[in-house]
Design a protein around this motif. Structure first.
Motif, mmCIF file in Angstrom:
data_model
loop_
_atom_site.group_PDB
_atom_site.id
_atom_site.type_symbol
_atom_site.label_atom_id
_atom_site.label_comp_id
_atom_site.label_asym_id
_atom_site.label_seq_id
_atom_site.Cartn_x
_atom_site.Cartn_y
_atom_site.Cartn_z
ATOM 1 N N MET A 1 1.134 -1.387 -0.112
ATOM 2 C CA MET A 1 -0.225 -0.165 0.101
ATOM 3 C C MET A 1 0.544 1.116 0.205
ATOM 4 O O MET A 1 1.721 1.371 0.940
ATOM 5 C CB MET A 1 -0.325 -0.143 1.042
ATOM 6 N N LYS A 2 0.837 2.342 -0.953
ATOM 7 C CA LYS A 2 0.953 3.332 -1.126
ATOM 8 C C LYS A 2 1.150 4.116 -0.360
ATOM 9 O O LYS A 2 -0.291 4.281 0.368
ATOM 10 C CB LYS A 2 1.459 4.120 -2.066
ATOM 11 N N VAL A 3 1.610 5.460 0.183
ATOM 12 C CA VAL A 3 1.664 6.592 1.343
ATOM 13 C C VAL A 3 1.262 7.725 0.204
ATOM 14 O O VAL A 3 2.409 7.781 -0.573
ATOM 15 C CB VAL A 3 2.321 6.550 2.798
ATOM 16 N N ILE A 4 0.183 8.437 0.665
ATOM 17 C CA ILE A 4 0.336 9.380 -0.193
ATOM 18 C C ILE A 4 1.077 10.607 0.107
ATOM 19 O O ILE A 4 0.980 10.930 1.312
ATOM 20 C CB ILE A 4 -1.739 10.508 0.214
ATOM 21 N N LYS A 5 2.237 11.186 -0.693
ATOM 22 C CA LYS A 5 2.618 11.900 0.066
ATOM 23 C C LYS A 5 2.164 12.968 0.418
ATOM 24 O O LYS A 5 3.057 14.563 1.718
ATOM 25 C CB LYS A 5 3.934 11.919 -1.296
ATOM 26 N N TYR A 6 1.137 14.089 -0.757
ATOM 27 C CA TYR A 6 0.651 15.467 0.009
ATOM 28 C C TYR A 6 -0.799 14.341 0.138
ATOM 29 O O TYR A 6 -1.486 14.499 -0.392
ATOM 30 C CB TYR A 6 0.850 15.873 -1.458
ATOM 31 N N LYS A 7 -1.347 15.862 0.611
ATOM 32 C CA LYS A 7 -3.348 15.879 1.521
ATOM 33 C C LYS A 7 -3.373 17.165 1.798
ATOM 34 O O LYS A 7 -3.101 17.956 1.558
ATOM 35 C CB LYS A 7 -3.104 15.307 2.789
ATOM 36 N N VAL A 8 -4.363 17.259 1.160
ATOM 37 C CA VAL A 8 -5.139 18.649 0.989
ATOM 38 C C VAL A 8 -4.209 18.710 2.859
ATOM 39 O O VAL A 8 -5.011 18.473 4.146
ATOM 40 C CB VAL A 8 -6.857 18.492 0.847
ATOM 41 N N TYR A 18 4.356 22.935 3.662
ATOM 42 C CA TYR A 18 4.264 22.985 2.074
ATOM 43 C C TYR A 18 4.749 24.087 1.373
ATOM 44 O O TYR A 18 5.554 23.921 0.437
ATOM 45 C CB TYR A 18 2.675 22.982 1.681
ATOM 46 N N CYS A 19 5.247 24.886 2.275
ATOM 47 C CA CYS A 19 5.689 26.441 1.931
ATOM 48 C C CYS A 19 6.482 26.020 1.652
ATOM 49 O O CYS A 19 7.306 26.194 0.880
ATOM 50 C CB CYS A 19 4.939 27.953 2.650
ATOM 51 N N GLN A 20 8.029 25.660 2.684
ATOM 52 C CA GLN A 20 9.092 25.609 2.858
ATOM 53 C C GLN A 20 9.408 24.310 1.624
ATOM 54 O O GLN A 20 10.812 24.085 0.989
ATOM 55 C CB GLN A 20 9.150 24.867 4.548
ATOM 56 N N MET A 21 8.577 23.105 1.217
ATOM 57 C CA MET A 21 9.088 22.115 0.548
ATOM 58 C C MET A 21 8.252 22.704 -0.759
ATOM 59 O O MET A 21 9.803 21.930 -2.198
ATOM 60 C CB MET A 21 8.195 20.524 0.913
ATOM 61 N N LEU A 22 7.696 23.753 -0.792
ATOM 62 C CA LEU A 22 7.942 24.042 -2.655
ATOM 63 C C LEU A 22 8.679 25.016 -2.790
ATOM 64 O O LEU A 22 9.851 25.091 -3.491
ATOM 65 C CB LEU A 22 6.486 24.888 -2.590
ATOM 66 N N GLU A 23 9.460 25.811 -1.207
ATOM 67 C CA GLU A 23 10.398 26.416 -1.934
ATOM 68 C C GLU A 23 11.665 25.885 -1.953
ATOM 69 O O GLU A 23 13.045 26.179 -3.001
ATOM 70 C CB GLU A 23 10.720 28.131 -0.514
ATOM 71 N N ALA A 24 11.615 24.618 -1.827
ATOM 72 C CA ALA A 24 12.990 23.728 -1.386
ATOM 73 C C ALA A 24 13.614 22.879 -2.828
ATOM 74 O O ALA A 24 14.155 23.079 -3.345
ATOM 75 C CB ALA A 24 12.965 22.939 -0.965
ATOM 76 N N LEU A 25 11.709 22.918 -3.705
ATOM 77 C CA LEU A 25 12.193 22.518 -4.543
ATOM 78 C C LEU A 25 11.552 23.420 -6.017
ATOM 79 O O LEU A 25 12.957 22.785 -7.235
ATOM 80 C CB LEU A 25 10.073 21.469 -5.134
ATOM 81 N N VAL A 26 11.224 24.980 -6.150
ATOM 82 C CA VAL A 26 11.900 25.560 -6.622
ATOM 83 C C VAL A 26 13.277 25.484 -7.372
ATOM 84 O O VAL A 26 13.424 25.738 -7.760
ATOM 85 C CB VAL A 26 10.908 27.263 -6.353
ATOM 86 N N ASP A 37 6.093 18.097 -11.306
ATOM 87 C CA ASP A 37 4.522 17.545 -10.721
ATOM 88 C C ASP A 37 4.249 18.159 -9.688
ATOM 89 O O ASP A 37 3.923 18.909 -8.733
ATOM 90 C CB ASP A 37 4.758 16.223 -11.326
ATOM 91 N N GLU A 38 5.852 17.242 -8.467
ATOM 92 C CA GLU A 38 5.284 17.573 -7.273
ATOM 93 C C GLU A 38 5.183 19.557 -7.007
ATOM 94 O O GLU A 38 4.612 20.121 -6.301
ATOM 95 C CB GLU A 38 6.521 17.477 -6.749
ATOM 96 N N ILE A 39 5.962 20.513 -7.264
ATOM 97 C CA ILE A 39 5.530 22.434 -7.523
ATOM 98 C C ILE A 39 4.394 22.217 -8.145
ATOM 99 O O ILE A 39 4.112 23.143 -6.927
ATOM 100 C CB ILE A 39 7.046 22.460 -8.357
ATOM 101 N N GLU A 40 4.038 21.623 -8.793
ATOM 102 C CA GLU A 40 2.789 21.444 -9.306
ATOM 103 C C GLU A 40 1.300 22.074 -8.246
ATOM 104 O O GLU A 40 0.792 22.620 -7.894
ATOM 105 C CB GLU A 40 2.119 21.555 -10.701
ATOM 106 N N ILE A 46 -0.974 24.881 -1.739
ATOM 107 C CA ILE A 46 -0.919 25.805 -0.898
ATOM 108 C C ILE A 46 -2.588 27.319 -1.554
ATOM 109 O O ILE A 46 -2.909 27.996 -1.251
ATOM 110 C CB ILE A 46 0.631 26.310 -1.175
ATOM 111 N N GLU A 47 -2.681 27.655 -2.608
ATOM 112 C CA GLU A 47 -3.554 28.380 -3.904
ATOM 113 C C GLU A 47 -4.765 28.301 -3.125
ATOM 114 O O GLU A 47 -5.567 28.997 -2.757
ATOM 115 C CB GLU A 47 -3.402 28.159 -5.025
#
Length: 65
Positions: A1-8, A18-26, A37-40, A46-47
């Motif tokens: 069973m896979k775990v969802i990496k991101y949730k609502v 999530y904001c910190q993760m997004l900044e690191a990916l960008v 895809d993760e950035i999107e 976040i939006e």
């Protein structure tokens, strides 16, 4: 069973994480399709949080500035 990496996003702490993760990916040097895809996805989550929790509409623009 896979775990969802991101949730609502449901909490301010989750939003901040999530904001910190997004900044690191960008700013990651190695960007491949999976990272894009993760950035999107993080951007959409976040939006959505910002849209639901934005209180700027209730504040006088002059006071806000």
């Amino acid at each position: 069973m896979k775990v969802i990496k991101y949730k609502v996003i449901k909490t301010k702490e989750q939003y901040n994480a999530y904001c910190q993760m997004l900044e690191a990916l960008v700013f990651a040097e190695d960007k491949h399709e999976l990272i894009e895809d993760e950035i999107e996805l993080l951007t959409l989550l976040i939006e959505q949080w910002d849209k639901e929790h934005n209180s700027f509409d209730m504040v006088d623009p002059i006071t806000l500035l």
